[in-house]
Design an enzyme around this catalytic site. Sequence first.
Site, PDB file in Angstrom:
ATOM      1  N   ARG A 135      18.474   8.011  -2.774  1.00  0.00           N
ATOM      2  CA  ARG A 135      19.375   7.166  -3.569  1.00  0.00           C
ATOM      3  C   ARG A 135      20.776   7.769  -3.592  1.00  0.00           C
ATOM      4  O   ARG A 135      20.953   8.971  -3.601  1.00  0.00           O
ATOM      5  CB  ARG A 135      18.841   7.013  -4.991  1.00  0.00           C
ATOM      6  CG  ARG A 135      17.510   6.297  -5.029  1.00  0.00           C
ATOM      7  CD  ARG A 135      17.122   5.885  -6.424  1.00  0.00           C
ATOM      8  NE  ARG A 135      17.049   6.952  -7.393  1.00  0.00           N
ATOM      9  CZ  ARG A 135      15.947   7.636  -7.689  1.00  0.00           C
ATOM     10  NH1 ARG A 135      14.840   7.382  -7.043  1.00  0.00           N
ATOM     11  NH2 ARG A 135      15.964   8.561  -8.610  1.00  0.00           N
TER      12      ARG A 135
ATOM     13  N   SER B  92       9.275   0.984  -1.883  1.00  0.00           N
ATOM     14  CA  SER B  92      10.387   1.516  -2.684  1.00  0.00           C
ATOM     15  C   SER B  92      11.718   1.305  -1.989  1.00  0.00           C
ATOM     16  O   SER B  92      12.704   0.893  -2.624  1.00  0.00           O
ATOM     17  CB  SER B  92      10.177   3.001  -2.981  1.00  0.00           C
ATOM     18  OG  SER B  92       9.104   3.176  -3.885  1.00  0.00           O
TER      19      SER B  92
ATOM     20  N   SER C 201       4.078   2.056   2.413  1.00  0.00           N
ATOM     21  CA  SER C 201       4.332   0.777   3.075  1.00  0.00           C
ATOM     22  C   SER C 201       5.816   0.455   3.160  1.00  0.00           C
ATOM     23  O   SER C 201       6.195  -0.518   3.810  1.00  0.00           O
ATOM     24  CB  SER C 201       3.611  -0.346   2.329  1.00  0.00           C
ATOM     25  OG  SER C 201       4.105  -0.452   1.005  1.00  0.00           O
ATOM     26  N   GLY C 202       6.665   1.240   2.476  1.00  0.00           N
ATOM     27  CA  GLY C 202       8.096   0.982   2.467  1.00  0.00           C
ATOM     28  C   GLY C 202       8.569   0.192   1.269  1.00  0.00           C
ATOM     29  O   GLY C 202       9.723  -0.233   1.204  1.00  0.00           O
TER      30      GLY C 202
ATOM     31  N   GLY D 112       0.815  -1.204   0.000  1.00  0.00           N
ATOM     32  CA  GLY D 112       0.000   0.000   0.000  1.00  0.00           C
ATOM     33  C   GLY D 112       0.853   1.260   0.000  1.00  0.00           C
ATOM     34  O   GLY D 112       2.085   1.208   0.005  1.00  0.00           O
TER      35      GLY D 112
ATOM     36  N   HIS E 175      12.632  10.817  -3.303  1.00  0.00           N
ATOM     37  CA  HIS E 175      13.140   9.527  -3.785  1.00  0.00           C
ATOM     38  C   HIS E 175      14.576   9.671  -4.274  1.00  0.00           C
ATOM     39  O   HIS E 175      15.426   8.841  -3.962  1.00  0.00           O
ATOM     40  CB  HIS E 175      12.262   8.992  -4.920  1.00  0.00           C
ATOM     41  CG  HIS E 175      11.130   8.133  -4.469  1.00  0.00           C
ATOM     42  ND1 HIS E 175      11.091   6.786  -4.700  1.00  0.00           N
ATOM     43  CD2 HIS E 175       9.989   8.425  -3.798  1.00  0.00           C
ATOM     44  CE1 HIS E 175       9.982   6.279  -4.200  1.00  0.00           C
ATOM     45  NE2 HIS E 175       9.283   7.259  -3.647  1.00  0.00           N
TER      46      HIS E 175
END
Length: 167
Positions: free
Chosen positions: A54, A16, A13-14, A10, A50
């Site tokens: 990274r 990625s 939810s973690g 969902g 995001h």
Amino acid sequence: MARIILVTGGARSGKSAIAESRTLGLGPEAVYIATAQAFDAEMEARIAAHQARRGPEWVTHQEPLALVSALDATDGKPRLVDCLTLWLTNLMLAGRDWQAAGRDLVAALPRQSAPVVLVTNEVGAGIVPDNRLARDFRDAAGVLNQWVAQAADEVILAVAGLPLKVK
């Protein structure tokens, strides 16, 4: 055949972070195939968050529609596709045949020589949407997720930041 891993869950939810960790575990450098498009400031902020998470071991390849071409062009290093539901949204909003594109994706996965980790949202566990477009999207996402899960070697469900192996 390459290892194909699907990570679903969902919102928030973690999934990625789990997928990023799994992808980097498959090689020292990886390709991040981003399907998101920033149409507003809120989405720009999400994409920036995001990207900030990274590190330098990632090469980003932006591709909102031609996912199979992006996979073929980046083969050789582990790839992370984030995410299938944004890709599906892009296809539907562009008036593209999502079923043909989904079948093309499923056919392309086994021919990849390097691993592919795909992130998708599990959208069917909530209430029935109140409008046709949202119901069509929910149904299409469910079908696409099933197709990719069948093709995957491994399926992980992300719950509260924890990976649960489904397949």
